[in-house]
Scaffold this motif. Structure first.
Motif, PDB file in Angstrom:
ATOM      1  N   SER A  34       0.793  -1.233   0.000  1.00 49.58           N
ATOM      2  CA  SER A  34       0.000   0.000   0.000  1.00 49.58           C
ATOM      3  C   SER A  34       0.824   1.281   0.000  1.00 49.58           C
ATOM      4  N   THR A  39       2.232   1.263  -6.029  1.00 50.78           N
ATOM      5  CA  THR A  39       0.886   1.066  -5.501  1.00 50.78           C
ATOM      6  C   THR A  39      -0.215   1.489  -6.475  1.00 50.78           C
ATOM      7  N   PRO A  40      -0.027   2.556  -7.287  1.00 49.88           N
ATOM      8  CA  PRO A  40      -1.086   2.906  -8.245  1.00 49.88           C
ATOM      9  C   PRO A  40      -1.414   1.791  -9.246  1.00 49.88           C
ATOM     10  N   GLN A  43      -4.971   0.278  -9.515  1.00 51.76           N
ATOM     11  CA  GLN A  43      -5.992   0.767 -10.447  1.00 51.76           C
ATOM     12  C   GLN A  43      -5.993  -0.069 -11.727  1.00 51.76           C
ATOM     13  N   PHE A  81      -7.840   0.370   2.704  1.00 50.59           N
ATOM     14  CA  PHE A  81      -7.044   1.202   1.799  1.00 50.59           C
ATOM     15  C   PHE A  81      -7.311   0.837   0.342  1.00 50.59           C
ATOM     16  N   CYS A  82      -7.261  -0.450   0.040  1.00 51.62           N
ATOM     17  CA  CYS A  82      -7.437  -0.901  -1.352  1.00 51.62           C
ATOM     18  C   CYS A  82      -8.829  -0.570  -1.870  1.00 51.62           C
ATOM     19  N   ARG A  84     -10.990   1.807  -0.605  1.00 52.78           N
ATOM     20  CA  ARG A  84     -11.221   3.257  -0.599  1.00 52.78           C
ATOM     21  C   ARG A  84     -10.476   3.961  -1.731  1.00 52.78           C
ATOM     22  N   ASN A  85      -9.222   3.594  -1.965  1.00 52.22           N
ATOM     23  CA  ASN A  85      -8.395   4.322  -2.922  1.00 52.22           C
ATOM     24  C   ASN A  85      -8.462   3.794  -4.348  1.00 52.22           C
ATOM     25  N   TYR A  86      -8.739   2.495  -4.495  1.00 51.28           N
ATOM     26  CA  TYR A  86      -8.684   1.901  -5.837  1.00 51.28           C
ATOM     27  C   TYR A  86      -9.911   1.067  -6.182  1.00 51.28           C
TER      28      TYR A  86
END
Length: 159
Positions: A34, A39-40, A43, A81-82, A84-86
């Motif tokens: 993370s 990490t991007p 997506q 995290f995964c 929420r963000n992706y």
């Protein structure tokens, strides 16, 4: 012969998962983190999952904290995290080791099947293994290989 389907792993929610449940599915196995410059890629991985998921393809994400302490969180924090963000909706698993004496048996086998540039060791986060419907390893990809670059190989494996 050993295959992906011979292993078990603990899902990120703590449930033991028999990987035989992926028999007949093309699988991309990825060690994730993370707090990594790569990490991007979550997506791009999610985009592959969205694109091919209904055709018998899935991704199995295995968080790992062996590379510069880039996955320090708990399973709950990683999952949050995964998502929420992706928007990650592919299966994620509990944190594991991918190298060393405590490496998960799945990763011991993957590295034996596809050695990579530095022998068997996993070089960094986001090393990817494409596994065919029969559970055999088809290809290994470097951490920096963008998920979109795997589309042709996934198409061939799904055919």
């Amino acid at each position: 012969m050993t295959s992906l389907h011979d292993f078990k792993a603990t899902a990120i929610d703590g449930q033991e998962t028999d990987l035989a449940s992926y028999d007949g599915t093309v699988v991309l196995v990825v060690n994730t983190a993370s707090k990594c410059g790569l990490t991007p890629q979550f997506q791009g991985l999610q985009e592959l999952y969205d694109q091919y998921g209904d055709r018998g393809f899935t991704i199995l994400g295995f968080p790992c904290d062996q590379f510069a302490h880039q996955e320090p969180g708990t399973e709950e924090e990683i999952a949050e995290f995964c998502q929420r963000n992706y928007g990650v909706s592919f299966p994620m698993f509990a944190k594991i080791d991918v190298n060393g004496k405590d490496a998960h048996p799945l990763y011991q086998w993957l590295k034996k099947e596809q050695g990579g540039l530095i022998g068997g060791a996993i070089k960094w986060n986001f090393t990817k293994f494409l596994v065919g419907r029969d559970g055999a390893v088809l290809e290994r990809y470097a951490p920096t290989t963008e998920p979109a670059k795997l589309a042709d190989d996934i198409e061939k494996a799904l055919a």
